[in-house]
Design an enzyme around this catalytic site. Structure first.
Site, PDB file in Angstrom:
ATOM      1  N   ARG A 133      -0.347  -2.295 -18.961  1.00  0.00           N
ATOM      2  CA  ARG A 133      -1.669  -1.625 -19.198  1.00  0.00           C
ATOM      3  C   ARG A 133      -1.786  -0.370 -18.069  1.00  0.00           C
ATOM      4  NH1 ARG A 133      -5.831  -2.584 -22.098  1.00  0.00           N
ATOM      5  NH2 ARG A 133      -4.718  -4.115 -22.904  1.00  0.00           N
ATOM      6  N   LYS A 146      -0.320   0.921 -25.425  1.00  0.00           N
ATOM      7  CA  LYS A 146      -0.533   0.991 -26.809  1.00  0.00           C
ATOM      8  C   LYS A 146       0.737   1.155 -27.587  1.00  0.00           C
ATOM      9  CE  LYS A 146      -5.309   2.334 -26.054  1.00  0.00           C
ATOM     10  NZ  LYS A 146      -6.433   3.366 -26.047  1.00  0.00           N
ATOM     11  N   GLU A 151      -0.475   4.775  -0.676  1.00  0.00           N
ATOM     12  CA  GLU A 151      -1.211   5.875  -1.220  1.00  0.00           C
ATOM     13  C   GLU A 151      -0.367   7.159  -1.028  1.00  0.00           C
ATOM     14  OE1 GLU A 151      -4.701   5.450   1.482  1.00  0.00           O
ATOM     15  OE2 GLU A 151      -5.798   4.620  -0.151  1.00  0.00           O
ATOM     16  N   THR A 191      -2.094   6.354 -22.433  1.00  0.00           N
ATOM     17  CA  THR A 191      -2.071   5.081 -21.958  1.00  0.00           C
ATOM     18  C   THR A 191      -0.545   4.603 -22.181  1.00  0.00           C
ATOM     19  OG1 THR A 191      -2.460   4.157 -24.204  1.00  0.00           O
ATOM     20  CG2 THR A 191      -4.577   4.517 -22.718  1.00  0.00           C
ATOM     21  N   TYR A 219       0.885  -1.359   0.087  1.00  0.00           N
ATOM     22  CA  TYR A 219      -0.081   0.087   0.161  1.00  0.00           C
ATOM     23  C   TYR A 219       0.761   1.147  -0.010  1.00  0.00           C
ATOM     24  CZ  TYR A 219      -5.083  -0.123  -0.403  1.00  0.00           C
ATOM     25  OH  TYR A 219      -6.032  -0.427  -0.806  1.00  0.00           O
ATOM     26  N   ASP A 248      -5.023  14.051 -25.494  1.00  0.00           N
ATOM     27  CA  ASP A 248      -4.765  12.492 -25.230  1.00  0.00           C
ATOM     28  C   ASP A 248      -4.188  11.805 -26.044  1.00  0.00           C
ATOM     29  OD1 ASP A 248      -5.653  10.048 -24.647  1.00  0.00           O
ATOM     30  OD2 ASP A 248      -7.671  10.401 -24.452  1.00  0.00           O
TER      31      ASP A 248
HETATM   32  C1  LIG Z   1      -7.234   3.748 -25.245  1.00  0.00           C
HETATM   33  C2  LIG Z   1      -7.715   5.335 -25.033  1.00  0.00           C
HETATM   34  C3  LIG Z   1      -8.003   5.827 -23.800  1.00  0.00           C
HETATM   35  C4  LIG Z   1      -8.356   4.807 -22.637  1.00  0.00           C
HETATM   36  O1  LIG Z   1      -7.591   3.936 -22.253  1.00  0.00           O
HETATM   37  P1  LIG Z   1      -8.003   2.818 -21.167  1.00  0.00           P
HETATM   38  O2  LIG Z   1      -6.561   2.263 -20.449  1.00  0.00           O
HETATM   39  O3  LIG Z   1      -8.603   1.561 -22.242  1.00  0.00           O
HETATM   40  O4  LIG Z   1      -8.737   3.325 -20.181  1.00  0.00           O
HETATM   41  C5  LIG Z   1      -8.157   7.034 -23.868  1.00  0.00           C
HETATM   42  N1  LIG Z   1      -8.066   7.883 -24.542  1.00  0.00           N
HETATM   43  C6  LIG Z   1      -7.957   7.432 -25.976  1.00  0.00           C
HETATM   44  C7  LIG Z   1      -7.788   8.475 -27.066  1.00  0.00           C
HETATM   45  C8  LIG Z   1      -7.546   6.080 -26.386  1.00  0.00           C
HETATM   46  O5  LIG Z   1      -7.547   5.674 -27.641  1.00  0.00           O
END
Ligand SMILES: *Cc1c(COP(=O)(O)O)cnc(C)c1O
Length: 425
Positions: free
Chosen positions: A227, A221, A49, A218, A47, A192
């Site tokens: 993840r 990807k 936090e 993220t 933990y 994003d």
């Molecule tokens: C994949 C994605 C997310 C979210 O990612 P998660 O890990 O699945 O919550 C947010 N914004 C965009 C543009 C994405 O393609």
């Protein structure tokens, strides 16, 4: 204790599925074996936090070092001065950004989900659309982000924040133009980069940090890590919008964001995943990853050309990044049918709405195809034509189980040349 073979047999089954198929889901990738190893380790028991040096629990001295290492490496990757590595996912990262800068009911603008945007950019089904007033921009009929529309809507609606970024958009972004529009109305620009982050990290796409106040991503990807999510600032700043923390104090943007992750929207961080993030960020700083990024773009270009040569209709006629969106209407197929049929041949991708789609999100007229995962497996430009040939064969014989069965065999044979996690044998 007896080994839980029920679970571990299923994990082995999933490994075989990943090994034997062609993975074309644009948001997926294969981490290195080291990243995988780091994830299955003992910091999961801890933990922690709070943040390094300011935790609510004892015994955090080692996880502090792990988290600081992840932060330092991430700052190097994107040349930024501040980063938070705790978000459990991309959606959590975005949730924290909203919580930090927006009050419920305030207005923001993002790319429409049906035009390639993400749920967290204002879908009515998502917290972002339920808690805030979402307005949307789209793409032109050629399939490019409609910057004129962003400008016109921004001036009319005066959103507090403009989000750039997408989940199904094959072109680069003009962050400079969006910032210029935002500056005219005093809006926050939030990028994003969940999808193209790995290509931005290697300098192969425009740099959003130059023009965007806040950047999230993220890590699983194109960044090829575990993840998870991250939030970053190139330069920290005292926010000019007068945004206050929950106690009513004016804070630096980094502090507002830290508070929005913890305690704002998460509890204890996943320190084992943060350890794996640190490993992945170390890999991204290597020369190997630079070559990987270049190969991703080369493969996407080669694949796009093969599809076009076979009469497939690519949205915006091509790609700048790792993915392409294909409109299947001229092939008399729906996205749903294409996804389900390709699945039978162990070629995995997803159905996707195309801009101005006349079909429901469950059916769709398109598919999204991405190359990050097959590039990690070692495929090069010359491997793209055979892959497209197999896809085409399945789609053109969508009701012929024998042909699909043959392709499934070919797929398995092909992928033997590109081993995945040989360490696990
Ligand atoms: C994949 C994605 C997310 C979210 O990612 P998660 O890990 O699945 O919550 C947010 N914004 C965009 C543009 C994405 O393609």
């Amino acid at each position: 204790m007896q080994k839980d073979s029920l679970v571990f047999d299923l994990i082995k089954k999933e490994l075989d599925r990943q090994r034997n198929g062609i993975e074309l889901i644009a948001s997926e990738n294969f981490t290195s074996y080291q990243v995988l190893q780091a994830m299955g380790t003992c910091p999961t028991n801890k933990y922690a936090e709070g943040y390094p040096g300011k935790r609510y629990y004892g015994g955090c001295e080692v996880v502090d070092e792990i988290e600081n290492l992840a932060i330092d490496r991430l700052k190097q990757v994107f040349k930024c001065s501040w980063a938070n590595v705790q978000p459990h996912s991309g959606a959590q990262a975005n949730g924290a950004v909203f919580l930090a800068v927006m009050k419920p009911g305030e207005k923001f603008m993002g790319l429409d989900l049906s035009m390639g945007g993400h749920l967290t950019h204002g879908s009515p089904a998502n917290f972002s659309g339920k808690t805030y007033e979402a307005i949307h921009y789209g793409v032109t009929k050629e399939g490019f982000v409609d910057y004129d529309q962003i400008e016109a809507k921004a001036k009319e609606e005066k959103p507090k924040m403009i989000i750039c970024g997408a989940s199904a958009y094959s072109r680069d972004w003009d962050y400079q133009r969006i910032r210029a529009i935002a500056d005219e109305i005093g809006a926050i620009v939030f990028a994003d980069i969940a999808h193209p982050a790995g290509l931005i990290a290697t300098g192969l796409l425009n740099d959003p940090f130059e023009y965007c106040h806040i950047v999230s991503s993220t890590t699983h990807k194109t960044l090829r890590g575990p993840r998870g999510g991250i939030i970053m600032l190139r330069n920290d700043f005292e926010n000019p919008w007068g945004i206050k923390d929950p106690k009513g104090n004016t804070r630096m943007m980094s502090q507002l964001l830290d508070l929005a992750v913890f305690p704002g929207s998460q509890g204890g961080p996943l320190e084992h995943v943060i350890a794996a993030k640190a490993v992945a960020f170390g890999e991204i700083l290597s020369e190997d990853f630079k070559s990987y990024g270049k190969q991703v773009i080369a493969n996407a270009q080669a694949m796009a050309t093969s599809f076009v040569n076979r009469g497939y209709n690519l949205i915006s006629d091509g790609t700048d990044n790792h993915l392409m969106l294909i409109d299947l209407r001229n092939k008399n197929l729906t996205g749903k049918k294409a996804q389900e049929t390709l699945d039978k041949a162990h070629i995995t991708l997803n159905k996707n709405a195309v801009p101005f789609d006349d079909k429901s999100p469950f059916v769709t007229s398109g598919i999204r195809v991405g190359v990050p995962a097959i590039t990690t497996r070692g495929m090069k430009e010359t491997d793209m034509e055979p892959v497209v040939e197999m896809i085409d064969k399945v789609l053109m014989n969508a009701d012929d189980e024998a042909i699909i069965g043959n392709v499934r065999g070919d797929v398995k044979e092909l992928m033997k040349q590109f081993p995945l996690y040989p360490e696990l044998d």
